[in-house]
Design an enzyme around this catalytic site. Structure first.
Site, PDB file in Angstrom:
ATOM      1  CB  CYS A 305      -0.976   0.036   1.162  1.00  0.00           C
ATOM      2  SG  CYS A 305      -1.433  -1.537   1.856  1.00  0.00           S
ATOM      3  NE  ARG A 334       2.260  -8.943   5.449  1.00  0.00           N
ATOM      4  CZ  ARG A 334       0.978  -9.071   5.108  1.00  0.00           C
ATOM      5  NH1 ARG A 334       0.248  -9.999   5.682  1.00  0.00           N
ATOM      6  NH2 ARG A 334       0.458  -8.295   4.191  1.00  0.00           N
ATOM      7  CD  GLN A 352      -1.061  -8.866  -0.451  1.00  0.00           C
ATOM      8  OE1 GLN A 352      -0.332  -7.879  -0.400  1.00  0.00           O
ATOM      9  NE2 GLN A 352      -1.894  -9.179   0.517  1.00  0.00           N
ATOM     10  CG  ASP A 354      -1.947  -5.403  -2.836  1.00  0.00           C
ATOM     11  OD1 ASP A 354      -3.157  -5.290  -2.630  1.00  0.00           O
ATOM     12  OD2 ASP A 354      -1.069  -5.004  -2.038  1.00  0.00           O
ATOM     13  CG  HIS A 356      -3.671  -0.238  -2.883  1.00  0.00           C
ATOM     14  ND1 HIS A 356      -2.526  -0.944  -3.162  1.00  0.00           N
ATOM     15  CD2 HIS A 356      -4.033  -0.558  -1.616  1.00  0.00           C
ATOM     16  CE1 HIS A 356      -2.195  -1.649  -2.089  1.00  0.00           C
ATOM     17  NE2 HIS A 356      -3.087  -1.437  -1.131  1.00  0.00           N
ATOM     18  CE  LYS A 440     -10.367  -7.675   8.994  1.00  0.00           C
ATOM     19  NZ  LYS A 440      -9.291  -8.565   9.211  1.00  0.00           N
ATOM     20  CG  HIS A 486      -6.247  -1.432   1.186  1.00  0.00           C
ATOM     21  ND1 HIS A 486      -4.904  -1.226   1.387  1.00  0.00           N
ATOM     22  CD2 HIS A 486      -6.874  -0.363   1.719  1.00  0.00           C
ATOM     23  CE1 HIS A 486      -4.740  -0.078   2.028  1.00  0.00           C
ATOM     24  NE2 HIS A 486      -5.914   0.467   2.246  1.00  0.00           N
TER      25      HIS A 486
HETATM   26 ZN   LIG Z   1      -3.238  -2.307   0.689  1.00  0.00          ZN
END
Ligand SMILES: [Zn+2]
Ligand SMILES: [Zn+2]
Length: 622
Positions: A305, A334, A352, A354, A356, A440, A486
């Protein structure tokens, strides 16, 4: 789509919890020096963490089960008693149960035990906990024969009500999940209403074992680990790399239709970025230690992000550019304790799926709906029938704990709720579970053997705007804040491929199969023709992520039947057998890995079949 039944049947739950006590009672009779940790019910039975002078193995199970049956037959009542906490502590001290004493002391001081949160077992919570950090003064004990446990219950009336059970396995488990604590033996058992249901679960578990992604990942040469690289950092082998490429191609195509643009950003950044994002210090324990470069601290990113926010704010944005949808298969790292790392399921580095989405407030609902329907399209394609969504909400009474702006919270929540309702996808609300920066939606999908995978999290975020000053110039010429959505429908490659391995038992549809066809020459004199066939298929236009059909020739000296068997073990969709007749006719004899004989066809006809399957990402019927 079937809505997943997440609520446990309370009757069954009670019986399983009682079975845990029954096992503990049996073990105490067999090993009077046993020290007991916690013993909660589980999805299919129960476990109990126990400290014993000897290590148990499956060979000990019949003895324990025998004793359990004996105690069940005795119809021992489960007697509840409420006693003062100090009396409870001295009772457990005298009984030499140090773990229970530790839990009681926690209850006395805090009114709850931290372990209850970690294990999902609230069975030892106090009966009169003051809540909010206040200590308890009363607790309840349950007695089953001579076994006494600190427990809130509820339980069955007597042990005769316990149905069919079977001990499953034993594994090490650190006391209260902390590696610094002693390791106990966690003994798992199954418990069901009757033998028939127990048997069905035993069969399901055998199927799960066969489909274990670590085992299949090795057999099918998808991934490996190396000591010198480190735990939790998978090495993707060529077959695994193919799957990742296909998944990325799939994502790119689906996202293209939904107006996403790709970005590529670095996997690390200076510490300043993570202070700004709030990851430091709040998320620091989940991050790798910093790397020192010329006296500056850099961190491997735990999430994509912050980088994407900087792409958004790299230029002035006009309302005309919104929604701006930035996608990246972003690599994150992580920190996870080595004890919890599991194959591809729990790793330290992952890529990921991902993106946004930066949008105006009035666009958020529509965008969220699109994200929801994107999930549904993926699931439909991948034959994922069982999934459900969990809508995590803040505890409304404590809204100011999350962020000092309840109005914005409520507005964001309503947008998500409306989007969910309008998308027609069933969901359940889970109050008190929200992330601090916004509501979420988690998607939990189930593989065909019934294991649940938490794959995708979606958030509607209104706080990023403040931290990163994410604004656009509206039609009115003034600056306005954006919402950030997200989303990561396919989760990470690591977890998703683990899921797919189990879901398909490694027998992937043609578009996803690392090798799509194996050519099997009947004898050495057919090798030349086999290679001709291979070259023709290799050169044909098939829209895979790897630039064409994936085809190999089996050049081993094995006999034909063995070669076919080998290809089947590798779960390769097609075997093309070539001998004299096929060569003379310019054909191939096509067999499917299921054993179905598809007969002879020309190489062109075979290529056409693969092309159609790849293009539609659906296998033709046999
Ligand atoms: Zn994010
Ligand atoms: Zn209990």
């Amino acid at each position: 789509m079937a809505r997943k039944q997440t609520e446990e049947n309370p009757q069954l739950f009670k019986m399983r919890h009682s079975a845990a006590h029954l096992m503990a009672a049996a073990i105490q009779q067999l090993w009077p020096e046993a020290k007991f940790g916690v013993g909660p019910p589980t999805r299919n039975g129960f476990y109990y963490d126990i400290d014993l002078p000897q290590s148990l193995s499956a060979e000990d199970f019949p003895r324990i089960e025998e004793k359990m049956r004996e105690l069940r037959k005795a119809k021992l009542p489960y007697v509840r008693r409420e006693i003062g906490i100090d009396e409870a502590i001295s009772y457990m001290s005298e009984a030499a149960q140090p773990f229970k004493v530790e839990l009681l002391n926690l209850l006395k001081e805090k009114g709850t035990t931290a372990v209850a949160k970690e294990t999902g077992d609230d069975s030892m919570a106090a009966t009169s906990a003051g809540g909010d950090g206040q200590g308890a003064d009363q607790v309840s004990f349950y007695e089953t024969g001579s076994f006494v446990d600190l427990c809130r219950g509820p339980h069955v009336e007597h042990s005769g009500e316990i149905g069919a059970f079977k001990l499953l396995n034993v594994a090490g488990a650190y006391w209260r999940g902390n590696e610094k604590n002693p390791q106990l033996q966690r003994i798992y058992g199954l418990a069901y209403k009757n033998d028939q249901e127990l048997k069905a679960e035993v069969q399901r578990l055998e199927e799960v074992k066969k489909r274990d992604h670590r085992r299949l990942g090795k057999e099918l040469e998808i991934f490996t680990f190396a000591d010198d690289v480190g735990a939790g950092l998978p090495l993707w082998l060529p077959n695994g790399a193919v799957m990742r490429k296909e998944l990325e191609k799939l994502a790119t195509e689906f996202e293209r239709r939904d107006g996403y643009q790709g970005v590529i950003t670095p996997i690390l950044a200076k510490e300043d970025l993570y202070y700004r994002s709030g990851h430091l210090p709040y998320y620091k324990d989940d991050m790798y230690a910093p790397i020192d470069i010329e006296g500056q601290k850099f961190y491997l990113r735990p999430m994509n992000c912050p980088h994407h926010h900087l792409v958004f704010s790299s230029t002035n944005r006009s309302y005309r550019e919104l929604p701006l949808r930035l996608a990246e298969y972003g690599v994150c790292h992580r920190y996870e304790a080595s004890g919890v790392l599991t194959g591809l399921m729990r790793v330290r580095g992952f890529a990921q799926n991902d993106a946004h989405i930066y949008c105006r407030y009035d666009q958020a609902k529509e965008e969220f709906k699109r994200v929801m329907s994107l999930h549904a399209r993926y699931y439909d394609l991948l034959q994922i029938q069982d999934y459900f969504m969990r809508f995590s909400l803040p505890d409304l009474d404590k809204l100011d704990k999350y962020v000092n702006e309840p109005d914005r919270w409520i507005a964001a929540m309503n947008i998500v709720r409306e989007a969910m309702e309008e998308s027609g996808l069933p969901f359940e609300e889970s109050p008190g579970d929200a992330a601090f920066y916004g509501p979420k939606i988690d998607f939990i999908i189930e593989s065909v053997v019934g294991n649940e995978y938490a794959i995708s999290t979606n958030q509607l975020d209104f706080l990023a705007t403040e931290r990163f000053d994410l604004r656009y110039v509206g039609e009115d010429g003034a600056e306005h804040p954006v919402y950030v959505i997200h989303r990561a429908p396919l989760g990470s490659h690591e977890r998703f491929v683990a899921f797919l391995l189990e879901h398909y038992a490694g027998a992937f549809p043609t578009w996803l199969a690392p090798v799509q066809a194996m050519i099997v020459p009947i004898s050495d004199r057919h090798v030349e023709y086999a290679q001709e066939v291979r070259d023709k298929i290799f050169g044909a236009e098939v829209p895979t992520a790897t630039g064409g059909a994936r085809v190999e020739v089996d050049l081993s000296s094995e006999r034909m039947q063995k070669k076919i068997r080998n290809a089947q073990v590798k779960k390769i969709p097609y075997m093309l057998v070539v001998g004299d007749a096929e060569r003379d006719a310019g054909e191939v004899a096509v067999r499917h890995r299921s054993g179905t004989d598809l007969g002879k066809m020309t190489v062109d006809a075979f290529v056409e079949r693969v092309r159609q399957e790849v293009k539609a990402r659906r296998d033709l019927s046999l």
